[in-house]
Design a protein around this motif. Structure first.
Motif, mmCIF file in Angstrom:
data_model
loop_
_atom_site.group_PDB
_atom_site.id
_atom_site.type_symbol
_atom_site.label_atom_id
_atom_site.label_comp_id
_atom_site.label_asym_id
_atom_site.label_seq_id
_atom_site.Cartn_x
_atom_site.Cartn_y
_atom_site.Cartn_z
ATOM 1 N N GLN A 1 -5.307 8.645 -10.199
ATOM 2 C CA GLN A 1 -5.062 7.828 -8.996
ATOM 3 C C GLN A 1 -5.076 6.332 -9.297
ATOM 4 O OE1 GLN A 1 -8.356 9.128 -6.667
ATOM 5 N NE2 GLN A 1 -7.678 11.266 -6.648
ATOM 6 N N TYR B 1 2.046 2.379 -3.401
ATOM 7 C CA TYR B 1 0.952 3.009 -4.136
ATOM 8 C C TYR B 1 0.727 4.425 -3.631
ATOM 9 C CZ TYR B 1 -3.943 3.849 -5.509
ATOM 10 O OH TYR B 1 -5.107 4.392 -5.993
ATOM 11 N N GLU B 2 0.734 4.603 -2.314
ATOM 12 C CA GLU B 2 0.500 5.939 -1.752
ATOM 13 C C GLU B 2 1.611 6.899 -2.133
ATOM 14 O OE1 GLU B 2 -0.453 5.562 2.389
ATOM 15 O OE2 GLU B 2 -2.483 4.837 1.930
ATOM 16 N N LYS B 3 2.822 6.383 -2.251
ATOM 17 C CA LYS B 3 3.929 7.252 -2.669
ATOM 18 C C LYS B 3 3.707 7.734 -4.095
ATOM 19 C CE LYS B 3 8.800 8.103 -2.611
ATOM 20 N NZ LYS B 3 8.969 8.504 -4.008
ATOM 21 N N LEU C 1 0.891 8.130 -5.523
ATOM 22 C CA LEU C 1 -0.186 9.125 -5.439
ATOM 23 C C LEU C 1 0.374 10.466 -4.988
ATOM 24 C CD1 LEU C 1 -3.124 7.141 -3.740
ATOM 25 C CD2 LEU C 1 -2.997 7.900 -6.110
ATOM 26 N N GLN C 2 1.159 10.438 -3.914
ATOM 27 C CA GLN C 2 1.704 11.694 -3.368
ATOM 28 C C GLN C 2 2.611 12.395 -4.362
ATOM 29 O OE1 GLN C 2 3.422 10.284 0.290
ATOM 30 N NE2 GLN C 2 1.337 9.794 0.942
ATOM 31 N N TRP D 1 -6.852 -1.365 -1.299
ATOM 32 C CA TRP D 1 -7.888 -1.358 -0.258
ATOM 33 C C TRP D 1 -9.246 -1.732 -0.873
ATOM 34 C CZ3 TRP D 1 -6.791 3.767 2.905
ATOM 35 C CH2 TRP D 1 -5.633 3.560 3.697
ATOM 36 N N ARG E 1 0.831 -1.186 0.000
ATOM 37 C CA ARG E 1 0.000 0.000 0.000
ATOM 38 C C ARG E 1 0.880 1.256 0.000
ATOM 39 N NH1 ARG E 1 -4.983 2.071 -1.255
ATOM 40 N NH2 ARG E 1 -5.134 4.099 -0.254
ATOM 41 N N GLU E 2 1.996 1.195 0.724
ATOM 42 C CA GLU E 2 2.890 2.351 0.846
ATOM 43 C C GLU E 2 3.448 2.772 -0.512
ATOM 44 O OE1 GLU E 2 1.853 0.845 4.368
ATOM 45 O OE2 GLU E 2 3.031 -0.361 2.954
#
Lengths: 223, 223
Positions: free
Chosen positions: A53, A41-43, A45-46, A221, A38-39
């Motif tokens: 997205q 993917y979030e990176k 995104l950020q 998620w 998940r991390e």
């Protein structure tokens, strides 16, 4: 001085597999970054790397391209796999639309419950043999050529081979009523770059399994 | 000496509406043949007029085109709404595909039960406001141009304004945070051919209702 295209996706087929197929057919080497957490993917995104997205995302020619169809169209156009004019492009787009719909059913398949999987498998085979394969069989028959459009390899041929092999994984004799598609399959599979792609050790991904499904759910998620 | 394109579909929006929207700003007059009954649909099937047994189908330039995206791409290419080169086409494709995902949520809305419709409405509002419209707002902000790609009207702009108006029918205040999109909407709506399309008496179709859904279910023998 362009670097190799870089593919951002899970370590599995999904929507990215058609991109791997097309780059291979175009003779283009590519790199891959696999999403495992998940991390990661979030990176992305950020960093603003994912326009909507979502993955697939492909870094190519200074662009961070998203939307599978857009990516495939760009590769096809760049590498002469999109016909010679607007009308050939129209035919290719139509044929790709059909195989896209067919492969769409198969792509959703791993995420279904065991019960739904059985029903869906029969549905996929029924659609393949009564709606899609007859259409392509007829095109090959009417044209009398080895390829779907313009008497040379195009995105439509690569996409169709990918679809045929995927459906055969569900039912190995699905081409039994389609002699021209059988010949087509043999013919396109024997193109050197594609032949190599079909051998072990290539960047082609295996049939999705539970581990793949679990990774996708975890990263996105999606429960 | 080409004839007018002829659209084969129901007398309603569905997947054909984007095609009507694209022909309109191109200033292309078109005819429509509405599927009024199951027999009519079967006749098209028997005539071999529907490559994958589906509508939309558009007779254009000697082809019976199917697959919405293929039809839209052809129209965009033919009428100079597809940018000036491969890279502009790539951006147009990406923007169009993003909007399409949003429109798909709306297209299925009236097929849902009243309960599901409530949830879907919330989803449409959320996705429009957090995933899609911010992207287009940012593009307009960064480019400081009147249009999304290449400083001239393209398929991307037409698809976006169709989406804005369609979402607004469900969520009237959706553009309240998006000042540049408000200006975009006003600007593109005032283009002569689009302005005409937005007036009563044009070939634009009204929002889909339950009656229309029941009708199409009957034609396709769906439960």
């Amino acid at each position: 001085m362009a670097g190799k295209p870089k593919l951002y996706y899970f370590d599995g087929r999904g929507k990215m597999e058609s991109v791997r197929w097309l780059l291979t057919a175009a003779g283009v080497e590519f790199e891959e970054e696999f999403l495992k957490t998940r991390e990661q993917y979030e990176k992305l995104l950020q960093d603003g790397a994912l326009l909507f997205q979502q993955v697939p995302m492909v870094e190519i020619d200074g662009m961070k391209m998203v939307q599978t169809r857009a990516i495939l169209s760009y590769i096809a156009g760049k590498h002469n796999l999109y016909g010679k004019d607007l009308k050939e492009r129209a035919l290719i787009d139509m044929y790709v639309g059909g195989t896209d719909d067919l492969m769409g059913f198969i792509m959703r398949f791993p995420f279904l419950s065991a019960e739904d999987k059985e029903k869906e498998c029969a549905h996929i085979i029924q659609k393949a043999t009564s709606r899609y394969f007859p259409a392509y069989e007829k095109v090959l028959k009417d044209r009398g050529q080895a390829f779907l459009v313009g008497n040379r390899l195009s995105w439509a041929d690569v996409h169709l081979l990918e679809a045929i092999l995927m459906v055969e994984e569900k039912s190995s004799d699905v081409l039994s009523e389609f002699p021209r598609l059988q010949a087509f399959k043999a013919n396109i599979s024997s193109i050197p770059a594609i032949k190599k792609f079909l051998e072990p050790g290539s960047q082609r991904k295996p049939v999705p399994d539970d581990k793949y499904v679990e990774t996708v759910r975890k990263v996105l998620w999606m429960y | 000496m080409s004839e007018k394109p002829k659209l084969h579909y129901f007398n309603g929006r569905g997947r054909m509406e984007s095609i009507r929207w694209l022909l309109a700003p191109a200033g292309v007059e078109f005819e429509e043949e509405f599927l009024e009954s199951r027999e009519w649909y079967e006749m098209l099937l028997q005539d071999g007029a529907l490559l994958f047994q589906q509508v939309p189908m558009v007779e254009i330039d000697g082809m019976k085109m199917v697959q919405t995206r293929a039809i839209l791409s052809y129209i965009a290419g033919k009428y100079n709404l597809y940018g000036k080169d491969l890279k502009e086409r790539a951006w147009i494709d990406m923007y169009v595909e993003g909007v399409r995902d949003l429109m798909d949520l709306i297209r299925v809305h009236h097929k849902l039960s009243p309960q599901e419709q409530q949830k879907n409405l919330a989803l449409i509002g959320e996705k429009a406001a957090t995933r899609y419209f911010p992207v287009y707002e940012k593009i307009l902000k960064d480019h400081k141009d009147d249009f999304l790609v290449g400083n001239q009207l393209t398929w991307a702009d037409v698809q976006l304004i169709e989406a804005i108006l369609t979402v607004e029918e469900k969520v009237p205040t959706i553009l309240s945070e998006f000042l540049l999109l408000q200006a975009f909407k006003a600007r593109v709506s005032s283009i002569a051919t689009i302005k005409k399309f937005l007036q009563p008496g044009s070939q634009r179709k009204p929002p889909t209702d339950e009656k229309a859904v029941a009708f199409t279910n009957r034609i396709f023998n769906r439960r």
